[in-house]
Write an enzyme that holds these catalytic residues in place. Structure first.
Site, PDB file in Angstrom:
ATOM      1  N   CYS A  86     -30.842  25.105  19.846  1.00 56.54           N
ATOM      2  CA  CYS A  86     -32.513  24.866  20.413  1.00 56.54           C
ATOM      3  C   CYS A  86     -33.208  26.125  20.963  1.00 56.54           C
ATOM      4  CB  CYS A  86     -32.208  23.782  21.448  1.00 56.54           C
ATOM      5  SG  CYS A  86     -33.761  22.786  21.610  1.00 56.54           S
ATOM      6  N   HIS A 194     -28.267  19.468  19.038  1.00 57.08           N
ATOM      7  CA  HIS A 194     -27.469  19.955  20.223  1.00 57.08           C
ATOM      8  C   HIS A 194     -25.970  19.265  19.737  1.00 57.08           C
ATOM      9  CE1 HIS A 194     -30.031  21.290  23.286  1.00 57.08           C
ATOM     10  NE2 HIS A 194     -31.072  20.709  22.558  1.00 57.08           N
ATOM     11  N   GLU A 196     -23.263  20.387  21.105  1.00 58.89           N
ATOM     12  CA  GLU A 196     -22.410  20.322  22.378  1.00 58.89           C
ATOM     13  C   GLU A 196     -22.711  18.839  23.091  1.00 58.89           C
ATOM     14  OE1 GLU A 196     -25.233  21.655  22.052  1.00 58.89           O
ATOM     15  OE2 GLU A 196     -26.544  21.662  23.944  1.00 58.89           O
TER      16      GLU A 196
END
Lengths: 217, 75
Positions: A86, A194, A196
């Site tokens: 990002c 994302h 994660e």
């Protein structure tokens, strides 16, 4: 094995990345404050999401001059594995480690939702656990994720297989549906989604787990 | 280069009743006061700042306008 996580004033996904790496994959991490230069002992570096230095001027424009990123540039140029998520992807383009730029979403809205993607791993070291043309879902959360690049360069990226992740349904007007790019060496990956946030079924699926775990294998 | 903020503002201009706005682009202006040995040096430094920091040449164009010279040239 230890993974460095860059922390700028304004980073806000640094702890999410730590949670994913340490809590879900059991990989030790070390935070790298933006003024730090020492990367010795690290096997990879993650530039996380957020709003580095408030994203004043342009996303990633001020971060590019951070002392830690001088070291990250040497690390990447020597073949070290670098992942920009990002805001981290925006920083990598501002640094010139990846070509092009990320601009305001076509409809001007901040988009925060799970997004279907298509992975074409090529030679990218972060994506070796994914199949060719594999369909996955990862969350996106950005206002400036619309990838722009000169047409000639875009054609080169396409021909070299460097467009490793594409939106199945383009949410932001990105050229060629680009969601993620790798460099020619395959050691640097920048992506707007994302991974994660997709390492535990409770918080958004498991499709990001193999990306972060790829370094362990 | 599509400028979504400019496009949105252009359609708002029509809603306000102002027809005929053919194009409208939104950018940024940076006012800077710079100390330099002479104008050529100043131009070179501003060129560097504009290319490397203020603007991203992949997505932005820039132009430079000198508004005022303060003090004497030292040359």
């Amino acid at each position: 094995m230890t993974i460095g996580i860059v922390v700028f004033p304004g980073s806000n996904c640094d702890r999410d990345v730590r949670w994913a790496l340490e809590g879900c994959i059991d990989l030790p991490t070390r935070f790298l404050w933006h003024e730090e230069r020492e990367l010795s002992g690290l096997d990879a570096v993650v530039i996380p999401g957020g709003f580095s230095y408030g994203d004043y001027l342009r996303c990633g424009a001020i971060a590019r001059f951070a002392p830690v990123l001088e070291s990250v540039r040497f690390f990447a140029e020597a073949g070290g594995a670098v992942l920009g998520i990002c805001n981290g992807f925006q920083v990598l383009t501002e640094m010139g480690l990846l070509p092009g730029a990320l601009t305001r979403n076509a409809r001007l809205n901040f988009i925060c939702e799970p997004t279907p993607l298509r992975v074409n791993p090529g030679n990218c070291c972060w994506l070796k656990e994914y199949q060719e043309s594999e369909a996955i879902v990862l969350p996106i959360a950005h206002g400036e994720g619309r990838y722009q690049c000169e047409e000639k360069q875009l054609a080169e990226l396409e021909a070299n297989g460097q467009i490793v992740m594409r939106y199945a349904i383009n949410p932001n007007g990105s050229a060629c549906d680009v969601a993620g790019l790798t460099n020619a060496g395959g050691n640097v990956l920048g992506l707007m989604p994302h991974p994660e946030r997709a390492c535990d079924p409770v918080t958004g699926g498991l499709d990001g787990l193999r990306l972060l775990a790829s370094l362990r294998n | 280069m599509l400028d979504p903020a400019g496009e949105a503002t252009r359609s708002a201009a029509a809603r306000l009743g102002v027809e005929g706005v053919r194009s409208l682009r939104i950018g940024k202006a940076i006012e800077i006061e710079l100390e330099a040995y002479d104008e050529i040096t100043a131009q070179a430094q501003l060129q560097l700042l504009s290319d490397r920091l203020f603007a991203n040449p992949v997505i932005e164009n820039w132009s430079l306008e000198l508004l005022e010279m303060v003090g004497e040239q030292l040359q």
